[in-house]
Write a protein that holds these residues in place. Structure first.
Motif, PDB file in Angstrom:
ATOM      1  N   UNK A   1      47.263  30.439  31.560  1.00 59.67           N
ATOM      2  CA  UNK A   1      46.542  31.692  31.379  1.00 59.67           C
ATOM      3  C   UNK A   1      45.465  31.765  32.449  1.00 59.67           C
ATOM      4  N   UNK A   2      45.352  32.920  33.116  1.00 56.80           N
ATOM      5  CA  UNK A   2      44.338  33.096  34.152  1.00 56.80           C
ATOM      6  C   UNK A   2      43.925  34.560  34.225  1.00 56.80           C
ATOM      7  N   UNK A   3      42.797  34.802  34.858  1.00 61.12           N
ATOM      8  CA  UNK A   3      42.321  36.169  35.054  1.00 61.12           C
ATOM      9  C   UNK A   3      43.089  36.811  36.192  1.00 61.12           C
ATOM     10  N   UNK A   4      43.468  38.082  36.035  1.00 61.84           N
ATOM     11  CA  UNK A   4      44.083  38.851  37.112  1.00 61.84           C
ATOM     12  C   UNK A   4      43.554  40.271  37.047  1.00 61.84           C
ATOM     13  N   UNK A   5      43.624  40.955  38.176  1.00 59.76           N
ATOM     14  CA  UNK A   5      43.167  42.343  38.234  1.00 59.76           C
ATOM     15  C   UNK A   5      41.871  42.463  39.001  1.00 59.76           C
ATOM     16  N   UNK A   6      41.311  43.664  39.024  1.00 59.13           N
ATOM     17  CA  UNK A   6      40.073  43.877  39.778  1.00 59.13           C
ATOM     18  C   UNK A   6      38.905  43.100  39.174  1.00 59.13           C
ATOM     19  N   UNK A   7      37.955  42.723  40.033  1.00 56.55           N
ATOM     20  CA  UNK A   7      36.810  41.927  39.578  1.00 56.55           C
ATOM     21  C   UNK A   7      35.997  42.618  38.500  1.00 56.55           C
ATOM     22  N   UNK A   8      35.928  43.942  38.555  1.00 56.58           N
ATOM     23  CA  UNK A   8      35.110  44.654  37.571  1.00 56.58           C
ATOM     24  C   UNK A   8      35.813  44.817  36.216  1.00 56.58           C
ATOM     25  N   UNK A   9      37.147  44.640  36.173  1.00 59.63           N
ATOM     26  CA  UNK A   9      37.894  44.724  34.916  1.00 59.63           C
ATOM     27  C   UNK A   9      39.057  43.726  34.901  1.00 59.63           C
TER      28      UNK A   9
END
Length: 127
Positions: A84-92
């Motif tokens: 599991x990791x963060x993806x997408x734009x930094x603000x969302x």
């Protein structure tokens, strides 16, 4: 590579096998039928994943989705280790199941973890 296997976390048997023919590879208990997480890498990786399933009797399966990056057990039809990791734009940013290719919010199975990152096994063909 010789891998020292842990006994089945469900029945205690030491009679563990692995499906070596086609991915997904999966170790299993020959006595009670418990299956370890899938590995698309190799039968050896499936055996290493089997060794990590020993901690599932210390973890709790829950429908609560992960809230931070890491490695988790995910159980829908079978148990697998997922990243599991963060993806997408930094603000969302969105928590994303990299292993399955879907946002965590879209997955309906049960979760246990986080767990220690599984070790990669060097394949004999890559030497």
């Amino acid at each position: 590579m010789l891998i020292q296997l842990t006994p089945c976390p469900f029945c205690g048997s030491k009679d563990i096998g692995v499906n070596p023919l086609l991915p997904p590879f999966r170790a299993y208990c020959k006595d009670c039928g418990a299956e370890g997480p899938n590995s698309t890498v190799s039968p050896e990786m499936a055996l290493l994943y089997w060794n990590t399933t020993g901690c599932t009797n210390q973890l709790t399966w829950t429908k609560s989705r992960p809230t931070k990056p890491g490695f988790y057990f995910y159980k829908a039809r079978n148990i697998q280790v997922v990243k599991i990791d963060w993806q997408g734009p930094e603000d969302e940013p969105t928590l994303w199941c990299v292993s399955i290719g879907q946002p965590v919010s879209a997955l309906k199975g049960k979760w246990a973890g986080p767990i220690t990152e599984p070790e990669e096994v060097e394949d004999a063909d890559s030497r």
